[in-house]
Design a protein around this motif. Structure first.
Motif: not given
Length: 374
Positions: A11-12, A14-16, A21, A23, A8-9
């Motif tokens: 993937q996070a 990569d999104r950032e 990202t 929120r 999950l980290a």
């Protein structure tokens, strides 16, 4: 961390790195002008709509208490369904707890293994997911391409077909060629499902949608879906059409069969919103007048409904543009993949009937400077 959290980290991060990202932001009663929400007629704070929700809670409680087929069908559901059917000029209506579930329920219940679903490439995620979950073949056609629809209908190998479109696109705000689609589907003995989420309350006689405006409401082979959470300022969804359609959905649509019925407050609010639209038909006209002014400021043609989008080079540029708008007191939507079907990044702008002329003039100035730099 466990491998699960490590993944999950990753993937996070990569999104950032790609500016993707998202929120949750708690919305407060600040001074920003809202051009992002879907309260097109400004009825969420309308006293009559609020009173309708409160009265429904007082009469029926905070929830329906069960699925509709058990004990969850309340008198207010029947009243709302009758009012919606009348408003859109169709035979019968069936209310779901969300617009998303209305689309899932309708498509999955109507499209079997013997069906080809022919779906517009710009359709809302709820329509796309309904097609994916159905046991049917799925063919996607370029947005608004009638020739492609005709070819897919002619070349299909299944005995049944369903064409699925939005009457007003939730991304571009343009109108589907409904008259031609009605003729094509009738000629090829197919069903046409039209999502009127962004037209009901704003377009057509009494806000009855684009199908009603074009004189196409109530046709046997046309299925209509709509949202109660946009111009009607509540929450929920509805499927409308022939009484046999609604009877079929009551018996086969899993999002209806196994979901708790629509909350009384939402039903009461939607009913009251229909009253306001009847009494104040100028609200829809006002929303569309504001739409035209904002579209002109963005260098766009006036869309068919109270929303539009401005194409930007990428997700970071879209985020910067949205931040600039916010700094000038204007809140706009920022669409990035996967929210956009064509992989583009856009500002999504909505018009509202309750904005003042001063509000619209200020928003137009800000949008013009951002979207049409000198």
């Amino acid at each position: 961390m466990s491998s699960f959290l490590d993944d999950l980290a990753r993937q996070a991060l990569d999104r950032e790195s790609r500016g993707m990202t998202r929120r949750l932001v708690v919305q407060t009663h600040d001074q920003q002008l809202d051009l992002a929400g879907n309260d097109y007629l400004g009825l969420r704070q309308h006293p009559h709509v609020q009173s309708g929700a409160i009265a429904a809670v007082e009469d029926f409680g905070t929830g329906s208490g069960a699925p509709r087929l058990i004990t969850g069908t309340l008198p207010i559901h029947a009243e709302l369904e009758e009012a919606l059917a009348d408003h859109l000029d169709v035979e019968q209506a069936l209310v779901f707890s969300t617009g998303y579930l209305a689309n899932l329920g309708a498509i999955c219940a109507l499209a079997e293994a013997d069906t080809t679903i022919i779906s517009d490439a710009h359709n809302h995620a709820s329509l796309i997911d309904g097609a994916r979950l159905a046991r049917a073949e799925v063919a996607v056609f370029p947005h608004g391409d009638l020739d492609a629809v005709e070819r897919l209908l002619r070349q299909r190998t299944t005995p049944r077909a369903m064409v699925v479109v939005e009457s007003v696109s939730s991304i571009l705000g343009d109108a589907a060629p409904l008259t031609e689609l009605v003729e094509l589907t009738d000629h090829h003995d197919a069903t046409l499902l039209v999502d009127e989420a962004h037209a009901v309350g704003v377009r057509g006689p009494r806000g009855g949608g684009l199908l009603r405006q074009l004189g196409l409401a109530g046709l046997d082979h046309v299925v209509v879906t709509a949202s109660l959470s946009k111009a009607l300022a509540a929450q929920g969804g509805v499927v409308l059409g022939h009484r046999m359609l609604c009877e079929h959905l009551v018996n086969t649509a899993r999002p209806f069969l196994f979901d708790t019925g629509l909350a009384p407050a939402s039903a009461g609010a939607a009913l009251a919103a229909l009253d306001v639209i009847e009494d104040e038909p100028q609200l829809g006209e006002r929303a569309m007048a504001h739409t035209a002014r904002l579209a002109e400021a963005c260098g766009l043609e006036t869309p068919a409904g109270p929303l539009m989008s401005v194409l930007l080079p990428g997700s970071r540029e879209a985020l910067v543009a949205a931040d600039i708008c916010a700094a000038h007191g204007v809140r706009v939507g920022c669409l990035r993949p996967p929210s956009t079907p064509d992989g583009t990044s856009r500002l999504r702008i909505t018009a509202h009937a309750n904005h003042t002329e001063i509000d619209v003039a200020h928003a137009a100035k800000v949008l013009s400077e951002i979207t049409q730099p000198r």
